[in-house]
Design an enzyme around this catalytic site. Sequence first.
Site, PDB file in Angstrom:
ATOM      1  CG  HIS A  69      -4.874 -14.383 -44.600  1.00 22.52           C
ATOM      2  ND1 HIS A  69      -4.757 -14.011 -43.279  1.00 22.52           N
ATOM      3  CD2 HIS A  69      -4.180 -15.533 -44.741  1.00 22.52           C
ATOM      4  CE1 HIS A  69      -4.025 -14.922 -42.642  1.00 22.52           C
ATOM      5  NE2 HIS A  69      -3.669 -15.848 -43.500  1.00 22.52           N
ATOM      6  CG  ASP A  95      -7.585 -15.437 -41.873  1.00 19.77           C
ATOM      7  OD1 ASP A  95      -8.044 -14.362 -42.299  1.00 19.77           O
ATOM      8  OD2 ASP A  95      -6.690 -15.493 -41.011  1.00 19.77           O
TER       9      ASP A  95
HETATM   10  N1  NHR Z   1     -12.973 -11.777 -38.423  1.00 20.69           N
HETATM   11  C1  NHR Z   1     -13.686 -12.840 -38.786  1.00 20.69           C
HETATM   12  N2  NHR Z   1     -14.771 -13.116 -38.068  1.00 20.69           N
HETATM   13  N3  NHR Z   1     -13.364 -13.618 -39.829  1.00 20.69           N
HETATM   14  C2  NHR Z   1     -12.248 -13.332 -40.543  1.00 20.69           C
HETATM   15  O1  NHR Z   1     -11.944 -14.120 -41.560  1.00 20.69           O
HETATM   16  C3  NHR Z   1     -11.434 -12.229 -40.195  1.00 20.69           C
HETATM   17  C4  NHR Z   1     -11.837 -11.461 -39.092  1.00 20.69           C
HETATM   18  C5  NHR Z   1     -11.075 -10.364 -38.678  1.00 20.69           C
HETATM   19  C6  NHR Z   1      -9.902 -10.057 -39.329  1.00 20.69           C
HETATM   20  C7  NHR Z   1      -8.134 -10.551 -40.971  1.00 20.69           C
HETATM   21  C8  NHR Z   1      -7.180 -11.674 -40.502  1.00 20.69           C
HETATM   22  C9  NHR Z   1      -5.971 -11.808 -41.442  1.00 20.69           C
HETATM   23  O2  NHR Z   1      -6.086 -11.550 -42.646  1.00 20.69           O
HETATM   24  C10 NHR Z   1      -9.474 -10.842 -40.393  1.00 20.69           C
HETATM   25  C11 NHR Z   1     -10.243 -11.909 -40.846  1.00 20.69           C
HETATM   26  C12 NHR Z   1      -6.371 -10.503 -37.005  1.00 20.69           C
HETATM   27  C13 NHR Z   1      -6.148 -11.703 -36.357  1.00 20.69           C
HETATM   28  C14 NHR Z   1      -5.818 -11.726 -34.877  1.00 20.69           C
HETATM   29  O3  NHR Z   1      -5.480 -12.773 -34.328  1.00 20.69           O
HETATM   30  C15 NHR Z   1      -6.252 -12.872 -37.077  1.00 20.69           C
HETATM   31  C16 NHR Z   1      -6.587 -12.841 -38.424  1.00 20.69           C
HETATM   32  C17 NHR Z   1      -6.824 -11.632 -39.059  1.00 20.69           C
HETATM   33  C18 NHR Z   1      -6.707 -10.463 -38.352  1.00 20.69           C
HETATM   34  N4  NHR Z   1      -5.937 -10.575 -34.167  1.00 20.69           N
HETATM   35  C19 NHR Z   1      -5.704 -10.439 -32.721  1.00 20.69           C
HETATM   36  C20 NHR Z   1      -7.043 -10.326 -31.978  1.00 20.69           C
HETATM   37  O4  NHR Z   1      -7.045 -10.708 -30.787  1.00 20.69           O
HETATM   38  C21 NHR Z   1      -4.940  -9.185 -32.408  1.00 20.69           C
HETATM   39  C22 NHR Z   1      -3.587  -9.169 -33.034  1.00 20.69           C
HETATM   40  C23 NHR Z   1      -2.927  -7.799 -32.974  1.00 20.69           C
HETATM   41  O5  NHR Z   1      -3.554  -6.816 -32.546  1.00 20.69           O
HETATM   42  O6  NHR Z   1      -1.771  -7.720 -33.432  1.00 20.69           O
HETATM   43  O7  NHR Z   1      -8.033  -9.838 -32.539  1.00 20.69           O
HETATM   44  O8  NHR Z   1      -4.890 -12.222 -40.997  1.00 20.69           O
HETATM   45  C1  GAR Z   2      -0.883  -6.895 -45.627  1.00 18.14           C
HETATM   46  O1  GAR Z   2       0.192  -7.691 -46.052  1.00 18.14           O
HETATM   47  C2  GAR Z   2      -2.087  -7.749 -45.300  1.00 18.14           C
HETATM   48  O2  GAR Z   2      -2.181  -8.898 -46.110  1.00 18.14           O
HETATM   49  C3  GAR Z   2      -1.773  -8.151 -43.894  1.00 18.14           C
HETATM   50  O3  GAR Z   2      -1.183  -7.022 -43.299  1.00 18.14           O
HETATM   51  C4  GAR Z   2      -0.548  -6.238 -44.288  1.00 18.14           C
HETATM   52  C5  GAR Z   2      -1.088  -4.837 -44.194  1.00 18.14           C
HETATM   53  O4  GAR Z   2      -0.255  -3.957 -44.861  1.00 18.14           O
HETATM   54  N1  GAR Z   2      -2.956  -8.513 -43.184  1.00 18.14           N
HETATM   55  C6  GAR Z   2      -2.911  -9.166 -42.047  1.00 18.14           C
HETATM   56  O5  GAR Z   2      -1.893  -9.620 -41.593  1.00 18.14           O
HETATM   57  C7  GAR Z   2      -4.251  -9.290 -41.363  1.00 18.14           C
HETATM   58  N2  GAR Z   2      -4.064 -10.012 -40.167  1.00 18.14           N
HETATM   59  P1  GAR Z   2      -0.728  -2.492 -45.200  1.00 18.14           P
HETATM   60  O6  GAR Z   2      -1.246  -1.865 -43.915  1.00 18.14           O
HETATM   61  O7  GAR Z   2       0.493  -1.794 -45.675  1.00 18.14           O
HETATM   62  O8  GAR Z   2      -1.786  -2.579 -46.249  1.00 18.14           O
END
Ligand code: NHR
Ligand code: GAR
Length: 226
Positions: free
Chosen positions: A110, A146
């Site tokens: 993250h 997260d």
């Molecule tokens: N799922 C759970 N249950 N717990 C976590 O800690 C998760 C997870 C899924 C993904 C990655 C996370 C990040 O590193 C992750 C951690 C997507 C969103 C989000 O809001 C938030 C956090 C992370 C990944 N996604 C939107 C949704 O509605 C879509 C956004 C888009 O498509 O651009 O799923 O940041």
């Molecule tokens: C990375 O910086 C990762 O930490 C972030 O997206 C980038 C992916 O880059 N993750 C998120 O924002 C999850 N919500 P990559 O596709 O080049 O590895």
Amino acid sequence: MTCRILVLISGSGTNLQALIDDLGSNPVDGEIVAVLSNRADAQGLERARRAGIPALAVDNRDYADRETYDQALIAEIDRFEPDLVLLAGFMRILTEKFVTHYRGFLLNIHPSLLPKYKGLHTHQRAIDAGDTEHGSTVHFVTQELDGGPLVLQAVVPVLNGDTPVTLASRVQRQEHDLYPVVMRWFIQGRLRLVEGRACLDGHPIPPAGLVMNELNNDMREHPYAS
Ligand code: NHR
Ligand code: GAR
């Protein structure tokens, strides 16, 4: 026994590339057995194929809701019988059912110094807050977005004039060193989730996580040296 690793992506896959390169350059008993994306046009799928790794898309837009999508994702993932599932820029929030199914062997990278800036737009938020330090965190994934147990962080300076783009690229360079370290710990059996706590070599990792790099003083005084 070889650790079977499956990587979930949504985009460019530079973290995936770092993991592939790490496994290819230093012997360790782990193998990426498949890469899955929720987007068929993710550039990371091409990176996987180039490395001879099965790469497939399971598009969330083909499913009515998160439950049925995650159900389909679980079915695809489990065909590969992974020992470790890595989220590497995977952009879909996962259901409780999914995270429970992979509990203890599901990690995420993250782009913030958790617990700061859970969720999206982390680089913009760090800049807006006037932070002098930012970075990235690898953590076990739990139901709390997260919010799962922290493992290892990389710290970078926020420089005058940074935009989300310049800051993100500095963070990503660190991520490419960070994620392979944690992947190796898991492959070697050193990293485990024990009773909800991340443990390294049998010792609980402090709740704030371990830090891979301290900010180097030179960089603080000569911020444009890098
Ligand atoms: N799922 C759970 N249950 N717990 C976590 O800690 C998760 C997870 C899924 C993904 C990655 C996370 C990040 O590193 C992750 C951690 C997507 C969103 C989000 O809001 C938030 C956090 C992370 C990944 N996604 C939107 C949704 O509605 C879509 C956004 C888009 O498509 O651009 O799923 O940041
Ligand atoms: C990375 O910086 C990762 O930490 C972030 O997206 C980038 C992916 O880059 N993750 C998120 O924002 C999850 N919500 P990559 O596709 O080049 O590895």
